[in-house]
Design an enzyme around this catalytic site. Structure first.
Site, PDB file in Angstrom:
ATOM      1  N   TYR A 157       0.826  -1.212   0.000  1.00  0.00           N
ATOM      2  CA  TYR A 157       0.000   0.000   0.000  1.00  0.00           C
ATOM      3  C   TYR A 157       0.855   1.254   0.000  1.00  0.00           C
ATOM      4  O   TYR A 157       2.074   1.193   0.197  1.00  0.00           O
ATOM      5  CB  TYR A 157      -0.956  -0.014   1.201  1.00  0.00           C
ATOM      6  CG  TYR A 157      -0.312   0.295   2.544  1.00  0.00           C
ATOM      7  CD1 TYR A 157       0.495  -0.635   3.185  1.00  0.00           C
ATOM      8  CD2 TYR A 157      -0.504   1.535   3.155  1.00  0.00           C
ATOM      9  CE1 TYR A 157       1.083  -0.339   4.412  1.00  0.00           C
ATOM     10  CE2 TYR A 157       0.073   1.825   4.383  1.00  0.00           C
ATOM     11  CZ  TYR A 157       0.867   0.884   5.002  1.00  0.00           C
ATOM     12  OH  TYR A 157       1.452   1.178   6.207  1.00  0.00           O
ATOM     13  N   LYS A 207       6.429  -2.018   2.011  1.00  0.00           N
ATOM     14  CA  LYS A 207       5.240  -1.394   2.628  1.00  0.00           C
ATOM     15  C   LYS A 207       4.075  -2.375   2.504  1.00  0.00           C
ATOM     16  O   LYS A 207       3.166  -2.218   1.681  1.00  0.00           O
ATOM     17  CB  LYS A 207       4.944  -0.040   1.972  1.00  0.00           C
ATOM     18  CG  LYS A 207       4.118   0.876   2.871  1.00  0.00           C
ATOM     19  CD  LYS A 207       4.202   2.304   2.443  1.00  0.00           C
ATOM     20  CE  LYS A 207       3.176   3.201   3.135  1.00  0.00           C
ATOM     21  NZ  LYS A 207       3.304   3.306   4.581  1.00  0.00           N
ATOM     22  N   GLU A 236      12.069   2.567  14.252  1.00  0.00           N
ATOM     23  CA  GLU A 236      11.215   3.648  13.725  1.00  0.00           C
ATOM     24  C   GLU A 236       9.903   3.630  14.500  1.00  0.00           C
ATOM     25  O   GLU A 236       9.707   2.820  15.404  1.00  0.00           O
ATOM     26  CB  GLU A 236      10.959   3.442  12.230  1.00  0.00           C
ATOM     27  CG  GLU A 236      10.278   2.127  11.908  1.00  0.00           C
ATOM     28  CD  GLU A 236      10.168   1.840  10.409  1.00  0.00           C
ATOM     29  OE1 GLU A 236      10.086   2.807   9.632  1.00  0.00           O
ATOM     30  OE2 GLU A 236      10.145   0.653  10.040  1.00  0.00           O
ATOM     31  N   LEU A 238      11.125   0.986   7.113  1.00  0.00           N
ATOM     32  CA  LEU A 238      10.479   1.393   5.860  1.00  0.00           C
ATOM     33  C   LEU A 238      11.236   2.594   5.291  1.00  0.00           C
ATOM     34  O   LEU A 238      11.586   3.503   6.049  1.00  0.00           O
ATOM     35  CB  LEU A 238       9.030   1.803   6.147  1.00  0.00           C
ATOM     36  CG  LEU A 238       8.251   2.182   4.886  1.00  0.00           C
ATOM     37  CD1 LEU A 238       7.730   0.925   4.209  1.00  0.00           C
ATOM     38  CD2 LEU A 238       7.106   3.105   5.209  1.00  0.00           C
TER      39      LEU A 238
HETATM   40  C1  PLP Z   1       6.672   1.725   9.762  1.00  0.00           C
HETATM   41  C2  PLP Z   1       6.631   3.063   9.113  1.00  0.00           C
HETATM   42  N1  PLP Z   1       7.744   3.812   9.075  1.00  0.00           N
HETATM   43  C3  PLP Z   1       7.756   5.039   8.496  1.00  0.00           C
HETATM   44  C4  PLP Z   1       6.611   5.567   7.934  1.00  0.00           C
HETATM   45  C5  PLP Z   1       6.655   6.924   7.301  1.00  0.00           C
HETATM   46  O1  PLP Z   1       6.724   6.824   5.910  1.00  0.00           O
HETATM   47  P1  PLP Z   1       6.169   7.956   4.957  1.00  0.00           P
HETATM   48  O2  PLP Z   1       6.928   9.218   5.264  1.00  0.00           O
HETATM   49  O3  PLP Z   1       6.455   7.466   3.592  1.00  0.00           O
HETATM   50  O4  PLP Z   1       4.707   8.110   5.249  1.00  0.00           O
HETATM   51  C6  PLP Z   1       5.430   4.816   7.932  1.00  0.00           C
HETATM   52  C7  PLP Z   1       4.202   5.357   7.327  1.00  0.00           C
HETATM   53  O5  PLP Z   1       3.156   4.769   7.375  1.00  0.00           O
HETATM   54  C8  PLP Z   1       5.436   3.536   8.529  1.00  0.00           C
HETATM   55  O6  PLP Z   1       4.334   2.764   8.560  1.00  0.00           O
END
Ligand code: PLP
Length: 288
Positions: free
Chosen positions: A36, A150, A182, A206
């Site tokens: 997603y 993701k 994270e 991620l």
């Molecule tokens: C585990 C995780 N890390 C980091 C992020 C932040 O990523 P982004 O800046 O692409 O939204 C998300 C966003 O949903 C996430 O689920």
């Protein structure tokens, strides 16, 4: 448009959300077999669009799934959905699953993937949390070993966020071997002696798009960036801390495990990065 009137996209159709139906045999439903994206929308326009397309391509590739349609058709669908929902500010959620097949762990052959998207209205720019800052708590990182994908499998993140909610915190920072990986749905940063510290990319986190843009901004601004794991102890003693994601953009973290970060107020570097990032997004929206 209110949530109850929302139009969603499902496999070629734009439908009132309560008329959209997914098969019980959809592999997204049975296995979480899909990926997603969440894309911010400002002034009715998708922003950070190119990086989001690039990441979706990567996620699909990592699980051996083809794009369900051309990139042009994909973006056209998202823009149509934004228009049909009269969305000015918020986000679009889009997921692609491996489609409907008899339940079997191995991938089915010649099964078309399933694609679904919906919009959510949210305050991105004038988020009151940006003024106040948020609290985070540290929790064990219970996830699998391919966190760079993701994937729809988010149970460990739900458990982490629930633990944060139970403790009255906004976000959970997940910890592995004493180091923060994270947030449950955001990237994690601390600032110490003017250095911005965030974990380097690997299978452990991620590749956050906001993280990517923030790193570009720190380079442009001549700020010092360290890409390395940081400990819970370091987070407790940081001068500033912040998190980033599609829906929070950049948010100051003012409490970690109940301990004030710095003077307990949003930090100057954090606020500057939020402003710079918002300016970048508004410029992108204005170009479209
Ligand atoms: C585990 C995780 N890390 C980091 C992020 C932040 O990523 P982004 O800046 O692409 O939204 C998300 C966003 O949903 C996430 O689920």
């Amino acid at each position: 448009m209110s949530a109850s009137e929302r139009i969603v996209y499902l496999n070629g159709e734009y439908l009132p959300h309560n008329q959209a139906r997914v098969s019980v045999f959809d592999r997204g439903f049975l296995f979480g077999d899909g990926v997603y994206e969440v894309i911010p929308v400002l002034q009715g326009k998708l922003v950070d669009e190119d990086y989001s397309v690039e990441r979706l391509s990567r996620s699909l590739n990592e699980i051996s799934m083809a794009w369900p349609c051309s990139t042009q058709d994909y973006l056209h669908m998202l823009r149509t959905l934004i228009d049909r929902n009269h969305l000015q500010e918020g986000s679009v959620y889009v997921q692609v699953t491996r489609g409907v097949a008899e339940r079997d762990f191995a991938y089915p052959k010649n099964t078309p993937s399933s694609i679904m998207a919906f919009t959510s209205e949210r305050l991105l720019l004038n988020n009151p949390l940006a003024e106040r800052g948020v609290s985070v708590v540290t929790v064990p990182d219970l996830r699998w070993k391919r966190r760079d994908i993701k994937s729809l499998n988010l149970l460990a993140q739900c458990m982490a966020k629930q633990e944060a909610a139970a403790q009255g915190a906004f976000e959970a920072w997940m910890v592995e071997d004493g180091r923060i990986t994270e947030g449950s749905s955001s990237s994690a940063f601390i600032v110490k002696d003017g250095h911005i510290i965030t974990r380097a990319l690997s299978n452990a986190i991620l590749p956050g798009i906001r993280r990517r843009v923030i790193i570009e901004l720190t380079e442009k601004e001549g700020l010092v960036l360290e890409q390395r794991p940081f400990s819970v102890e370091e987070a407790h003693h940081a001068d500033e801390a912040f998190l980033s994601s599609a829906t929070t953009l950049v948010l100051p973290v003012v409490l970690v495990d109940g301990q004030a970060v710095g003077d307990g107020k949003p930090g100057a570097i954090t606020q500057r990065l939020r402003e710079l990032y918002i300016a970048t997004l508004l410029a992108e929206a204005a170009r479209k």
